[in-house]
Design a protein around this motif. Sequence first.
Motif, PDB file in Angstrom:
ATOM      1  N   THR A  61     -12.042  -1.126 -17.157  1.00  0.00           N
ATOM      2  CA  THR A  61     -12.079   0.327 -16.973  1.00  0.00           C
ATOM      3  C   THR A  61     -12.321   0.751 -15.530  1.00  0.00           C
ATOM      4  OG1 THR A  61     -14.440   0.401 -17.512  1.00  0.00           O
ATOM      5  CG2 THR A  61     -12.874   0.731 -19.332  1.00  0.00           C
ATOM      6  N   ARG A  62     -12.658  -0.211 -14.644  1.00  0.00           N
ATOM      7  CA  ARG A  62     -12.896   0.138 -13.238  1.00  0.00           C
ATOM      8  C   ARG A  62     -12.200  -0.866 -12.339  1.00  0.00           C
ATOM      9  NH1 ARG A  62     -17.306  -0.062 -10.450  1.00  0.00           N
ATOM     10  NH2 ARG A  62     -18.482  -1.467 -11.803  1.00  0.00           N
ATOM     11  N   ALA A  63     -11.469  -0.365 -11.361  1.00  0.00           N
ATOM     12  CA  ALA A  63     -10.835  -1.219 -10.363  1.00  0.00           C
ATOM     13  C   ALA A  63     -11.102  -0.643  -8.982  1.00  0.00           C
ATOM     14  CB  ALA A  63      -9.330  -1.321 -10.605  1.00  0.00           C
ATOM     15  N   VAL A  64     -11.376  -1.524  -8.032  1.00  0.00           N
ATOM     16  CA  VAL A  64     -11.526  -1.164  -6.630  1.00  0.00           C
ATOM     17  C   VAL A  64     -10.349  -1.785  -5.880  1.00  0.00           C
ATOM     18  CG1 VAL A  64     -12.991  -1.307  -4.573  1.00  0.00           C
ATOM     19  CG2 VAL A  64     -14.038  -1.148  -6.851  1.00  0.00           C
ATOM     20  N   ILE A  65      -9.726  -1.013  -5.025  1.00  0.00           N
ATOM     21  CA  ILE A  65      -8.616  -1.508  -4.207  1.00  0.00           C
ATOM     22  C   ILE A  65      -9.055  -1.433  -2.751  1.00  0.00           C
ATOM     23  CG2 ILE A  65      -6.205  -1.188  -3.534  1.00  0.00           C
ATOM     24  CD1 ILE A  65      -5.779   0.290  -6.207  1.00  0.00           C
ATOM     25  N   ASN A  66      -8.987  -2.570  -2.024  1.00  0.00           N
ATOM     26  CA  ASN A  66      -9.287  -2.486  -0.593  1.00  0.00           C
ATOM     27  C   ASN A  66      -7.987  -2.249   0.170  1.00  0.00           C
ATOM     28  OD1 ASN A  66      -8.112  -5.079  -0.564  1.00  0.00           O
ATOM     29  ND2 ASN A  66      -9.578  -5.882   0.912  1.00  0.00           N
ATOM     30  N   THR A  67      -8.069  -1.471   1.228  1.00  0.00           N
ATOM     31  CA  THR A  67      -6.885  -1.087   1.980  1.00  0.00           C
ATOM     32  C   THR A  67      -7.143  -1.211   3.472  1.00  0.00           C
ATOM     33  OG1 THR A  67      -7.406   1.260   2.275  1.00  0.00           O
ATOM     34  CG2 THR A  67      -6.357   0.634   0.199  1.00  0.00           C
ATOM     35  N   ALA A  68      -6.061  -1.344   4.235  1.00  0.00           N
ATOM     36  CA  ALA A  68      -6.119  -1.274   5.696  1.00  0.00           C
ATOM     37  C   ALA A  68      -4.772  -0.761   6.189  1.00  0.00           C
ATOM     38  CB  ALA A  68      -6.494  -2.615   6.315  1.00  0.00           C
ATOM     39  N   TRP A  69      -3.775  -1.682   6.279  1.00  0.00           N
ATOM     40  CA  TRP A  69      -2.466  -1.285   6.786  1.00  0.00           C
ATOM     41  C   TRP A  69      -1.813  -0.253   5.862  1.00  0.00           C
ATOM     42  CZ3 TRP A  69       0.384  -0.910  10.862  1.00  0.00           C
ATOM     43  CH2 TRP A  69       1.782  -0.761  10.752  1.00  0.00           C
ATOM     44  N   LEU A  70      -1.518   0.924   6.395  1.00  0.00           N
ATOM     45  CA  LEU A  70      -0.896   2.006   5.634  1.00  0.00           C
ATOM     46  C   LEU A  70      -1.654   2.284   4.333  1.00  0.00           C
ATOM     47  CD1 LEU A  70       2.883   1.060   6.129  1.00  0.00           C
ATOM     48  CD2 LEU A  70       1.511   2.690   7.461  1.00  0.00           C
ATOM     49  N   GLY A  71      -2.983   2.160   4.417  1.00  0.00           N
ATOM     50  CA  GLY A  71      -3.799   2.294   3.214  1.00  0.00           C
ATOM     51  C   GLY A  71      -3.723   3.656   2.571  1.00  0.00           C
ATOM     52  N   GLY A  72      -3.446   4.685   3.383  1.00  0.00           N
ATOM     53  CA  GLY A  72      -3.339   6.019   2.804  1.00  0.00           C
ATOM     54  C   GLY A  72      -2.217   6.130   1.791  1.00  0.00           C
ATOM     55  N   GLN A  73      -1.148   5.369   1.995  1.00  0.00           N
ATOM     56  CA  GLN A  73      -0.059   5.392   1.017  1.00  0.00           C
ATOM     57  C   GLN A  73      -0.515   4.843  -0.329  1.00  0.00           C
ATOM     58  OE1 GLN A  73       3.774   3.844   2.098  1.00  0.00           O
ATOM     59  NE2 GLN A  73       3.523   4.384   4.267  1.00  0.00           N
ATOM     60  N   ILE A  74      -1.356   3.808  -0.282  1.00  0.00           N
ATOM     61  CA  ILE A  74      -1.823   3.200  -1.531  1.00  0.00           C
ATOM     62  C   ILE A  74      -2.723   4.153  -2.286  1.00  0.00           C
ATOM     63  CG2 ILE A  74      -3.214   1.321  -2.499  1.00  0.00           C
ATOM     64  CD1 ILE A  74      -2.184  -0.441  -0.193  1.00  0.00           C
ATOM     65  N   SER A  75      -3.698   4.746  -1.592  1.00  0.00           N
ATOM     66  CA  SER A  75      -4.605   5.662  -2.289  1.00  0.00           C
ATOM     67  C   SER A  75      -3.874   6.923  -2.745  1.00  0.00           C
ATOM     68  CB  SER A  75      -5.799   6.017  -1.400  1.00  0.00           C
ATOM     69  OG  SER A  75      -5.379   6.557  -0.166  1.00  0.00           O
ATOM     70  N   ASP A  76      -2.923   7.402  -1.946  1.00  0.00           N
ATOM     71  CA  ASP A  76      -2.152   8.571  -2.386  1.00  0.00           C
ATOM     72  C   ASP A  76      -1.350   8.255  -3.636  1.00  0.00           C
ATOM     73  OD1 ASP A  76      -3.105  10.014  -0.272  1.00  0.00           O
ATOM     74  OD2 ASP A  76      -1.283   9.876   0.943  1.00  0.00           O
ATOM     75  N   ARG A  77      -0.730   7.099  -3.651  1.00  0.00           N
ATOM     76  CA  ARG A  77       0.126   6.740  -4.783  1.00  0.00           C
ATOM     77  C   ARG A  77      -0.678   6.597  -6.066  1.00  0.00           C
ATOM     78  NH1 ARG A  77       5.439   4.615  -5.905  1.00  0.00           N
ATOM     79  NH2 ARG A  77       5.450   4.414  -8.152  1.00  0.00           N
ATOM     80  N   PHE A  78      -1.772   5.845  -6.004  1.00  0.00           N
ATOM     81  CA  PHE A  78      -2.475   5.533  -7.242  1.00  0.00           C
ATOM     82  C   PHE A  78      -3.493   6.602  -7.620  1.00  0.00           C
ATOM     83  CE2 PHE A  78      -1.006   1.247  -5.944  1.00  0.00           C
ATOM     84  CZ  PHE A  78      -0.130   1.078  -6.996  1.00  0.00           C
ATOM     85  N   SER A  79      -4.067   7.295  -6.659  1.00  0.00           N
ATOM     86  CA  SER A  79      -5.015   8.346  -7.020  1.00  0.00           C
ATOM     87  C   SER A  79      -4.301   9.518  -7.674  1.00  0.00           C
ATOM     88  CB  SER A  79      -5.777   8.826  -5.784  1.00  0.00           C
ATOM     89  OG  SER A  79      -6.615   7.815  -5.306  1.00  0.00           O
ATOM     90  N   SER A  80      -3.120   9.865  -7.156  1.00  0.00           N
ATOM     91  CA  SER A  80      -2.408  11.011  -7.723  1.00  0.00           C
ATOM     92  C   SER A  80      -1.620  10.631  -8.976  1.00  0.00           C
ATOM     93  CB  SER A  80      -1.455  11.598  -6.671  1.00  0.00           C
ATOM     94  OG  SER A  80      -0.493  10.635  -6.280  1.00  0.00           O
TER      95      SER A  80
END
Length: 260
Positions: A61-80
């Motif tokens: 029920t909980r996942a953490v994703i670590n990001t760096a390179w173009l990380g905003g694309q990852i959080s934008d994609r999966f958060s929205s």
Amino acid sequence: MTTTTRPPEPVRPQPPALLLAAGRGERMRPLTDTTPKPLLQVQGLPLLQWHLQALQDAGVTRAVINTAWLGGQISDRFSSFFGDHRLSDKDSSLSISYSHEGLDFGDALETAGGIARALPQLGPVFWLAAGDVFAPDFVFDAAAAQAFAADSDRLAHLWLVPNPPHNPHGDFGLSADGRALNLPAGDPAPRYTYSTIALLRAALFEHPWCDIPAGNPAGVKAPLAPLLRRAMDAGRVSASMYTGRWTDVGTPERLAELNR
């Protein structure tokens, strides 16, 4: 004569998961010049979504994703697109949070550094998987997680795969009783490739295995393999073979092959 029926074992919640998605993906250029590798499409879905789907299907029920390179694309994609919403017809939802190494330190912290950074968002036991690996048959098995959590002597449980062409000599050995082995150079025993999927205990990132403080406030970069090898030498790492479909999507050619 009366018989009694033993009540079923209580189902414990699945531990959270950490998905590694911070790497630059140098070998995947030019594809990764504008798209982070975990968002490259495999059979119509972003690579990372395959893991997220499997985690939710397994009751995580909980996942953490670590990001760096173009990380905003990852959080934008999966958060929205996902957020707390269901990824499938399962009753459970998957909450996704982030450890933004790029925003915090300007670059990725390598695997052990990134895990240490994310530890405050995890628990004493957690799943680990790399966001650039395609393993659609892997099951994040709740029983395996429960057995691992109950055995406090084990610091890690790894899933190993048969050696692919790009890693013919493998990484670690496997004993008959299920221990992962740090084989010395020249040892003729077979080695297998670490799939990047594991169950880990937060204690692996404490002394004497690791010198990075929890939360990695200084942004120390460190690989995971040395920690695992130290723990293997102490007999505290177990392993299983995974023989389902598995690809380290490390080059454009491997990506193209998966999409044929």
